[in-house]
Design an enzyme around this catalytic site. Structure first.
Site, PDB file in Angstrom:
ATOM      1  N   HIS A  98       0.874  -1.184   0.000  1.00 48.66           N
ATOM      2  CA  HIS A  98       0.000   0.000   0.000  1.00 48.66           C
ATOM      3  C   HIS A  98       0.907   1.230   0.000  1.00 48.66           C
ATOM      4  CE1 HIS A  98      -2.596   3.066   1.899  1.00 48.66           C
ATOM      5  NE2 HIS A  98      -3.622   2.354   1.530  1.00 48.66           N
ATOM      6  N   GLN A 119      -4.890  -4.674   7.177  1.00 48.17           N
ATOM      7  CA  GLN A 119      -5.940  -5.564   6.673  1.00 48.17           C
ATOM      8  C   GLN A 119      -5.942  -6.929   7.355  1.00 48.17           C
ATOM      9  OE1 GLN A 119      -8.313  -4.617   4.746  1.00 48.17           O
ATOM     10  NE2 GLN A 119      -7.491  -2.671   4.048  1.00 48.17           N
ATOM     11  N   ASP A 173       2.877  -4.380   8.112  1.00 56.19           N
ATOM     12  CA  ASP A 173       1.707  -3.507   7.958  1.00 56.19           C
ATOM     13  C   ASP A 173       0.485  -4.401   8.136  1.00 56.19           C
ATOM     14  OD1 ASP A 173       0.399  -1.601   5.086  1.00 56.19           O
ATOM     15  OD2 ASP A 173      -0.569  -2.359   6.896  1.00 56.19           O
ATOM     16  N   CYS A 175      -4.933   2.596  -3.485  1.00 60.39           N
ATOM     17  CA  CYS A 175      -3.645   3.066  -2.928  1.00 60.39           C
ATOM     18  C   CYS A 175      -2.579   1.982  -3.067  1.00 60.39           C
ATOM     19  CB  CYS A 175      -3.796   3.451  -1.461  1.00 60.39           C
ATOM     20  SG  CYS A 175      -5.059   4.655  -1.160  1.00 60.39           S
ATOM     21  N   LYS A 187     -10.263   0.040  10.798  1.00 55.84           N
ATOM     22  CA  LYS A 187     -10.412  -1.207  10.042  1.00 55.84           C
ATOM     23  C   LYS A 187     -10.725  -2.378  10.957  1.00 55.84           C
ATOM     24  CE  LYS A 187      -7.189   0.372   6.595  1.00 55.84           C
ATOM     25  NZ  LYS A 187      -8.048   0.960   5.574  1.00 55.84           N
TER      26      LYS A 187
HETATM   27  C1  LIG Z   1      -2.615  -2.509   3.703  1.00 50.36           C
HETATM   28  C2  LIG Z   1      -2.912  -1.110   4.131  1.00 50.36           C
HETATM   29  N1  LIG Z   1      -1.917  -0.365   4.675  1.00 50.36           N
HETATM   30  C3  LIG Z   1      -2.147   0.913   5.080  1.00 50.36           C
HETATM   31  C4  LIG Z   1      -3.393   1.503   4.939  1.00 50.36           C
HETATM   32  C5  LIG Z   1      -3.591   2.924   5.446  1.00 50.36           C
HETATM   33  O1  LIG Z   1      -4.464   2.909   6.560  1.00 50.36           O
HETATM   34  P1  LIG Z   1      -4.900   4.331   7.190  1.00 50.36           P
HETATM   35  O2  LIG Z   1      -5.894   3.979   8.286  1.00 50.36           O
HETATM   36  O3  LIG Z   1      -5.547   5.116   6.052  1.00 50.36           O
HETATM   37  O4  LIG Z   1      -3.655   5.001   7.699  1.00 50.36           O
HETATM   38  C6  LIG Z   1      -4.450   0.762   4.382  1.00 50.36           C
HETATM   39  C7  LIG Z   1      -5.814   1.395   4.176  1.00 50.36           C
HETATM   40  N2  LIG Z   1      -6.425   0.937   2.957  1.00 50.36           N
HETATM   41  C8  LIG Z   1      -7.742   1.445   2.627  1.00 50.36           C
HETATM   42  C9  LIG Z   1      -7.703   2.915   2.289  1.00 50.36           C
HETATM   43  S1  LIG Z   1      -6.637   3.203   0.915  1.00 50.36           S
HETATM   44  C10 LIG Z   1      -8.343   0.617   1.471  1.00 50.36           C
HETATM   45  O5  LIG Z   1      -9.396   0.986   0.960  1.00 50.36           O
HETATM   46  O6  LIG Z   1      -7.744  -0.415   1.139  1.00 50.36           O
HETATM   47  C11 LIG Z   1      -4.207  -0.562   3.974  1.00 50.36           C
HETATM   48  O7  LIG Z   1      -5.187  -1.312   3.438  1.00 50.36           O
END
Ligand SMILES: Cc1ncc(COP(=O)(O)O)c(CN[C@@H](CS)C(=O)O)c1O
Length: 406
Positions: free
Chosen positions: A123, A203, A200, A364, A226
């Protein structure tokens, strides 16, 4: 018989009763953010209604209550990740800030020519912070490729390590493909080269149990939103030995012990990394989301989601012209797909008109799209409150889109 009573669980999530464009909401965009159970909504309201005060500094009853609740949330996060100590649990805004903190504070000590290994599955939150660090320090980024099925090409990993490798930073579960990466294997490979690992977990945490001591990773990042908790709150787990040696990420109140214009001394862990007034309510809401999850039968939830994934994969595979992107052997309940002749944004609009919420775009994860030669995909991402009926509605809408647009 289902050990998982999805109807009972759905009653915990008020928003799932909503109708959208005259249809019952089928919320299939959980990878973007999850919905919140009543217990989390109540926790946020209760805090502001009964306990609101600033933390760590006050000498009055409310400040004490707020501090106790805030630090209890930290203990819940520690328990959730099975971290060794709350000193290893830093509250951040989310996964993105967690990774930026590590890149800035841990990475700040890297020298020109030092190397960070990433993967083609990352991501942007685990790519751009390292590029910003590269601009500041001249480090080198090495990228582990992925296979056509959307798995990491592990054969290429040994060749990426060098005496200059300072960190392996890798996604636990892909938000674009659903792939569950073999993180214990990745950590073992890095450990053999004495290289620390950041995972990371954005998910991973809503679907899998995570034990950072069993994984033996050095950093683990996730976002509260999440995980059925509020937005704006997340957690960075850091191995105490590493956090202890890292300089502060941001300066201000809360993270200091003494301040003078001549010299300032910093607070201990984890507060050294928490400058300013924290998102107190968010942390309390996250703690409540963790307690909600802990009260569920998580084995039954995982099994239910896997059955839902198998059912959805079978249904979508039968839609003419539809191609699933990401066919890893180990996946969470997430399906990216494209349909010949129908752009994902048009698909998203058609589905939305029928009350179906999915995501369309690059998620992203542009390098993943580039790898597959695609501008975008549609993505349906499930949680343990989705149902087979919602999958049936999705498949019918895809058939309709095919007949109308392709
Ligand atoms: C693997 C992974 N790593 C980092 C992020 C960022 O998380 P934040 O809470 O925005 O900081 C995400 C968030 N992905 C969302 C928004 S792009 C999706 O629709 O898939 C993610 O999936």
């Amino acid at each position: 018989p289902d050990a998982w009573d999805v109807a009972a669980v759905r009653r915990d999530f008020p928003i799932l009763e909503r109708r959208v464009h005259g249809h019952p909401l089928a919320y299939l965009d959980n990878a973007a953010t999850t919905q919140k159970p009543q217990a989390v909504l109540d926790a946020l309201d209760h805090y502001y209604r009964h306990d609101n005060a600033n933390v760590h500094r006050g000498v009055h009853a409310l400040a004490e209550r707020a501090t106790v609740a805030f630090e209890a949330a930290r203990e819940s996060a520690r328990r959730f990740l099975n971290a060794g100590s709350t000193r290893e649990i830093v509250f951040v805004r989310g996964t993105t800030e967690a990774i930026n903190l590590v890149a800035s504070s841990f990475g700040g000590g890297f020298a020109e020519g030092d190397e960070v290994i990433l993967t083609a599955m990352e991501h942007h939150a685990n790519i751009v912070p390292w590029q910003l660090l590269r601009e500041r320090t001249g480090i080198v980024l090495r990228v582990l490729p992925i296979t056509p099925d959307g798995e990491l090409d592990l054969d290429a990993l040994p060749g990426l390590f060098s005496p200059r490798t300072r960190l392996l930073s890798v996604v636990h579960v892909s938000n674009a493909l659903g792939t569950i990466n073999p993180v214990r294997e990745l950590v073992a490979a890095a450990r053999a080269h004495d290289v620390p690992v950041l995972l990371d977990g954005a998910q991973a945490v809503p679907h899998l149990r995570v034990d950072v001591q069993a994984l033996d990773c050095d950093f683990y990042a996730f976002s509260g939103h999440k995980l059925f908790g509020p937005t704006g709150i997340g957690v960075l787990y850091g191995r105490e030995r590493l956090l202890e040696a890292m300089p502060p990420y941001q300066g201000g109140g809360e993270m200091i012990r003494t301040v003078s214009f001549e010299q300032t001394t910093y607070a201990g862990l984890p507060h050294r990394f928490e400058a300013g007034t924290p998102d107190i309510a968010g942390a309390i809401g996250l703690g409540r989301a963790i307690e909600y999850l802990e009260a569920l039968d998580r084995d039954a939830a995982e099994a239910y989601e896997q059955r839902l994934l198998a059912y959805a994969t079978e249904c979508l595979t039968q839609v003419p012209g539809l191609r699933i992107i990401g066919q890893a052997r180990d996946k969470v309940a997430l399906i990216s797909f494209v349909m010949d002749g129908v752009h994902p944004h048009d698909m998203g609009t058609i589905l939305d008109r029928r009350g179906l919420a999915v995501r369309a775009g690059h998620h992203c994860a542009m390098p993943v799209m580039t790898w597959y030669g695609l501008p975008a995909t549609s993505r349906a991402s499930m949680a343990f409150y989705n149902t087979p009926e919602e999958i049936d509605r999705l498949a019918a809408a895809l058939q309709y889109a095919r007949e109308m647009l392709a």
